[in-house]
Motif scaffolding. Structure first.
Motif: not given
Ligand code: URA
Length: 281
Positions: A188-209
């Motif tokens: 659901t949109a709420l479930e993805t919203a709860v996980c999203r901060p971790f996804v964002d931080r994963l992208i920021e910390l691993t810095g993919p091209k």
């Protein structure tokens, strides 16, 4: 009740269990996992399951069934807003991939966790220039605690191998949800919203091209775009919570390609575009 209607009732009950996500037998008698006591100091309590999701022993289940009060207290509920704020705080506090991995596994704000055996966060090499993000763990992923390890995952591995990528070497794989939804339903949109901060931080910390977005659900969750048919193959940007931007390419989900092999031609075009981007061309 006639024999036929008993069979119908049994089938209806089985169907209902499947829809609720109960698709495995872990013990011959039902057990209330919420009612188990936390392990005592010095080791596990006699009848606690050895680990999350482990099958309890039959004698322990019977003893527990007698000991447990008829209506145990409901687990503490947390509002979605509170859960999102807790995820934001936990994710922002992480300054390394390892810290984030631990924070996701310790996070209790996503209700899907209660029905999952494992937290499924990432597999592969953190810091790779390619990050693949899919939808959510399925049954195989839940069992093994790693994303994309079932049939769809095996196809994903072959697709990545075609552009010289392997999860043991040069790709990191994750999902927009870290716990298996019941009966593999779309998150659901709420479930993805709860996980999203971790996804964002994963992208920021691993810095993919480049981020490869596998399927319509992560496309919607990460970019707010619907319609993978039109969106695939078109480069966009994911903007994380801190405002950083990362190139992202939506493509078909490998599970879709297993059902619709005709889509592989377009997926191959997407992979070639991805390869060019990663090679800086
Ligand atoms: N499908 C996904 O989107 N992710 C997985 O990890 C497995 C199947």
């Amino acid at each position: 009740m006639s024999e036929v209607s008993e069979m119908d009732a049994a089938r209806a009950l089985l169907r209902w269990h499947l829809e609720m996500g109960v698709d495995e037998t872990v013990a011959p008698a039902p057990a209330d996992f919420y009612a188990w006591q936390a392990p005592q100091t010095g080791g596990q309590s006699a009848n606690a399951p050895a680990r999350r999701g482990a099958a309890p022993r039959l004698d322990a289940v019977k003893a527990e069934a007698q000991a447990v009060p008829a209506a145990p207290a409901a687990p503490e509920t947390v509002s979605t807003d509170e859960a999102i704020r807790a995820a934001e705080t936990a994710a922002a506090a992480c300054d390394s991939f390892e810290a984030l991995d631990a924070a996701v596994k310790a996070f209790e704000g996503c209700p899907l966790k209660a029905g999952a055996k494992n937290t499924v966060f990432t597999d592969g090499v953190p810091g790779s220039d390619l990050l693949v993000i899919g939808e959510a763990p399925g049954r195989d992923e839940d069992r093994l605690g790693k994303p994309f390890v079932g049939r769809a995952g095996q196809l994903l591995d072959r697709m990545l191998a075609a552009i010289g990528r392997a999860r043991t070497e040069n790709v990191l794989i994750s999902n927009v949800i870290f716990w298996r939804p019941p009966a593999n339903r779309t998150p659901t949109a709420l479930e993805t919203a709860v996980c999203r901060p971790f996804v964002d931080r994963l992208i920021e910390l691993t810095g993919p091209k480049a981020v490869l977005i596998a399927g319509g659900a992560p496309l919607q969750a990460l970019l707010g775009v619907t319609g993978i048919m039109r969106a695939r193959g078109v480069w966009r940007e994911i903007e994380t919570a801190s405002g950083a931007r990362f190139p992202a390419l939506p493509t078909y989900h490998p599970a879709f390609l297993l059902r619709q092999p005709a889509g592989k031609r377009l997926a191959w075009a997407d992979l070639q575009s991805l390869d060019q981007k990663l090679k800086g061309r």
